[in-house]
Design an enzyme around this catalytic site. Structure first.
Site, short mmCIF file in Angstrom:
data_model
loop_
_atom_site.label_atom_id
_atom_site.label_comp_id
_atom_site.label_asym_id
_atom_site.label_seq_id
_atom_site.Cartn_x
_atom_site.Cartn_y
_atom_site.Cartn_z
N GLU A 1 84.61 39.57 35.21
CA GLU A 1 83.79 38.80 34.42
C GLU A 1 83.44 37.50 34.96
O GLU A 1 82.22 37.17 34.66
CB GLU A 1 84.79 38.44 33.29
N GLN B 1 64.18 15.92 45.99
CA GLN B 1 65.60 15.86 46.48
C GLN B 1 66.69 16.62 45.75
O GLN B 1 67.63 16.91 45.85
CB GLN B 1 66.13 14.35 46.09
N LYS C 1 98.49 42.33 28.32
CA LYS C 1 97.08 42.50 28.92
C LYS C 1 97.24 42.40 30.33
O LYS C 1 97.86 41.62 30.97
CB LYS C 1 96.55 41.33 28.36
N SER D 1 97.47 37.63 29.86
CA SER D 1 97.06 36.86 28.62
C SER D 1 98.57 35.62 28.27
O SER D 1 99.49 36.36 28.56
CB SER D 1 96.81 37.79 27.49
N THR E 1 73.74 58.15 31.54
CA THR E 1 72.50 57.38 30.90
C THR E 1 72.72 57.09 29.71
O THR E 1 73.34 57.80 29.03
CB THR E 1 71.36 58.45 31.47
N HIS E 2 72.32 55.93 29.52
CA HIS E 2 72.60 55.13 28.16
C HIS E 2 73.87 55.16 27.95
O HIS E 2 74.24 55.02 26.41
CB HIS E 2 71.85 56.08 27.03
N ASN F 1 61.06 12.76 55.35
CA ASN F 1 60.31 13.56 54.85
C ASN F 1 60.64 14.93 55.73
O ASN F 1 60.99 16.18 55.20
CB ASN F 1 58.93 13.47 54.37
N SER G 1 71.61 10.52 47.11
CA SER G 1 71.72 11.90 47.24
C SER G 1 72.98 11.90 48.22
O SER G 1 73.47 13.20 48.70
CB SER G 1 70.75 12.69 47.90
N ASN H 1 93.83 41.62 32.42
CA ASN H 1 92.28 41.25 32.39
C ASN H 1 91.66 41.38 33.74
O ASN H 1 91.98 40.93 34.83
CB ASN H 1 92.34 40.02 31.56
N LYS I 1 68.25 20.41 46.74
CA LYS I 1 69.47 20.81 47.81
C LYS I 1 70.72 21.42 46.64
O LYS I 1 71.21 22.36 47.10
CB LYS I 1 69.99 19.45 48.34
N TYR J 1 55.38 15.07 50.14
CA TYR J 1 56.57 14.82 49.54
C TYR J 1 56.72 14.22 48.24
O TYR J 1 55.83 13.22 47.90
CB TYR J 1 57.56 14.21 50.64
N1 ARG Z 1 67.18 12.34 50.35
C1 ARG Z 1 65.82 12.44 50.26
C2 ARG Z 1 65.74 14.05 49.88
O1 ARG Z 1 66.67 14.53 49.72
C3 ARG Z 1 65.24 12.48 51.62
C4 ARG Z 1 63.81 12.18 51.90
C5 ARG Z 1 63.56 11.28 51.23
N2 ARG Z 1 62.13 10.78 51.55
C6 ARG Z 1 61.75 9.67 51.23
N3 ARG Z 1 60.31 9.31 51.46
N4 ARG Z 1 62.03 8.94 50.07
O2 ARG Z 1 64.69 14.42 49.42
#
Ligand code: ARG
Length: 459
Positions: free
Chosen positions: A290, A322, A283, A277, A155-156, A110, A23, A285, A325, A317
């Protein structure tokens, strides 16, 4: 590469599995939070005598050099490291030797990753609140400028009653103020420290979780270590708040797009926030609006994706987490960009008040006021409503408008009509008679603007 977790296994996974598992390509952006967390952890371990005080000092100094080198670009992330936590620990041990190996005492990745993400999201929330405030300020300024510019309220998407542009704009300020309220409320639940939960069950060492939490600016600690490592509610709450915020921007964007069209032409966006455009020379835009509307779907996707990721996870966990994120990062990045673009777009738009007023003059948006006039003369509202409807139908047949229909014709519908009917259907009068709290008359809009400013000042 030998894995930090090579214990039971030799750690020689396949390259394919390593890449799949890794990651660092996205969690490296949490390096500041990871290092701050590790500094606080080393300091607590030292203070509690869990590791020697001088080693704690060396760890903290070593971490500082890593931070400095990452900031200046002297140190680059190693894509072969599994994640940011492993990377920092490995570099630390390479730099300061065995003391580095003590950092991970009474900690697990964790609780470490949960900590990093909370610290990261706390900062992002503050940044997003700041940008939302800036946008509200731009909206309030424009509302002040156009507090008496009359346009049809819809409205509408049918012309309904006259409103002021200031009133219309302030509706969005109100939404965004609620968004800030939601973000700040969610921040209270972000700001609880999971560190010290360790892998899931807590630890046998005599740690001080509250000391560590306080040194990182947390208001408290997660009271159940299993919950501490597996809770991602704080991400989901933020994503929900951001999805709602984007929904507001998207509705606003939709109106900007409509208002910029030749069909409405209530506003003209500045050249700085429009595009041309490649084939049609005429144009202009509203791409920015958008894109904001388009990116709203993306943020909804971030929320839906993480909800789906979390829904079946047993405690505590699981590696699935993972996947938390990227949606969080994506939503925060997207919202911040959209807020900046929106502020620039709204601040620089030209408001074509003449076109707004012209539109307000057709569509019989003063018909409610005509009915109210008859009510003031003693007629029950339902009867007044019917008579006014018939008059509108007659006007449509004749191509006439309420403002200039001869009094004789009015009287054919009801003897209650008098010369003062013309003042009753006058557009400005229609607006300024709407004096109920929150209404569209200028003094009420001024109150809304003033209230928004006091809210912003209090934040
Ligand atoms: N890269 C992991 C995550 O984003 C970190 C935690 C990993 N923990 C583990 N026991 N493998 O969640």
């Amino acid at each position: 590469m030998a894995k930090l977790w090579a214990g039971r296994t030799a750690g020689d996974t396949s390259k394919l599995a390593d890449d799949f598992n890794s990651s660092i390509s996205f969690d490296s952006r949490m390096y500041r939070q990871d290092i701050a967390g590790s500094m606080a952890h080393a300091s607590m371990l030292g203070a509690k005598g869990i590791i020697p005080a001088d080693e704690a000092r060396r760890i903290i100094d070593g971490l500082q050099t890593i931070l400095d080198d990452l900031e200046t670009g002297k140190l680059a992330f190693d894509p072969d490291c599994e994640d940011i936590h492993m990377f920092v620990e490995q570099v630390l041990t390479a730099r300061i030797g065995d003391a580095g190996k003590r950092l991970h005492t009474a900690r697990s990745r964790n609780d470490q990753v949960a900590l990093d993400l909370r610290l990261y999201l706390r900062d992002e929330t503050d940044a997003i609140v700041g940008k939302t405030k800036a946008l509200i300020a731009v909206i309030a300024d424009q509302a002040e400028r156009y507090k008496d510019a009359i346009l049809p309220g819809y409205t509408h998407l049918q012309r309904a009653q006259p409103v002021t542009f200031g009133h219309h704009l302030m509706a969005y300020a109100m939404m965004l103020l609620r968004d800030i309220d939601r973000l700040r409320d969610g921040r209270r639940r972000i700001n609880v420290s999971p560190i010290g939960s360790c892998a899931l069950a807590g630890t046998t060492y005599d740690t001080d979780r509250r000391m560590e939490a306080a040194s990182l600016g947390f208001d408290g600690i997660c009271l159940n270590s299993m919950d501490g490592v597996s809770d991602r509610d704080f991400c989901l709450e933020m994503l929900s708040a951001l999805a709602i915020l984007m929904m507001h921007l998207s509705r606003f964007a939709e109106e900007i797009i409509l208002w910029s069209s030749w069909e409405f032409k209530y506003i003209e966006l500045s050249d700085a926030f429009t595009t041309g455009s490649s084939i049609m020379p005429q144009k202009k835009n509203s791409d920015m609006a958008e894109l904001v509307r388009g990116k709203t779907g993306r943020v909804y996707g971030d929320l839906a994706g993480l909800l789906a990721t979390m829904k079946s996870l047993p405690l505590a966990y699981n590696k699935d987490m993972q996947e938390d994120k990227e949606p969080v990062f994506d939503a925060c990045d997207t919202v911040k960009m959209c807020l900046d673009v929106f502020a620039g777009m709204i601040g620089g738009m030209r408001v074509l008040t003449g076109n707004m007023r012209r539109a307000a003059q057709t569509g019989f948006i003063n018909a409610t006021d005509l009915a109210d006039y008859l009510v003031r003369k003693g007629l029950p509202f339902r009867e007044a409503y019917k008579i006014s409807g018939r008059i509108v139908a007659r006007c449509i047949e004749e191509g006439a408008v309420l403002e200039t229909l001869p009094l004789g014709e009015y009287r054919a519908f009801s003897p209650l009509f008098d010369q003062d009917v013309y003042a009753a259907v006058d557009l400005d009068a229609c607006v300024n008679r709407r004096v109920s709290e929150g209404g569209t008359c200028v003094p009420e809009v001024e109150k809304q603007i003033a209230w928004a400013w006091t809210q912003l000042a209090a934040l």
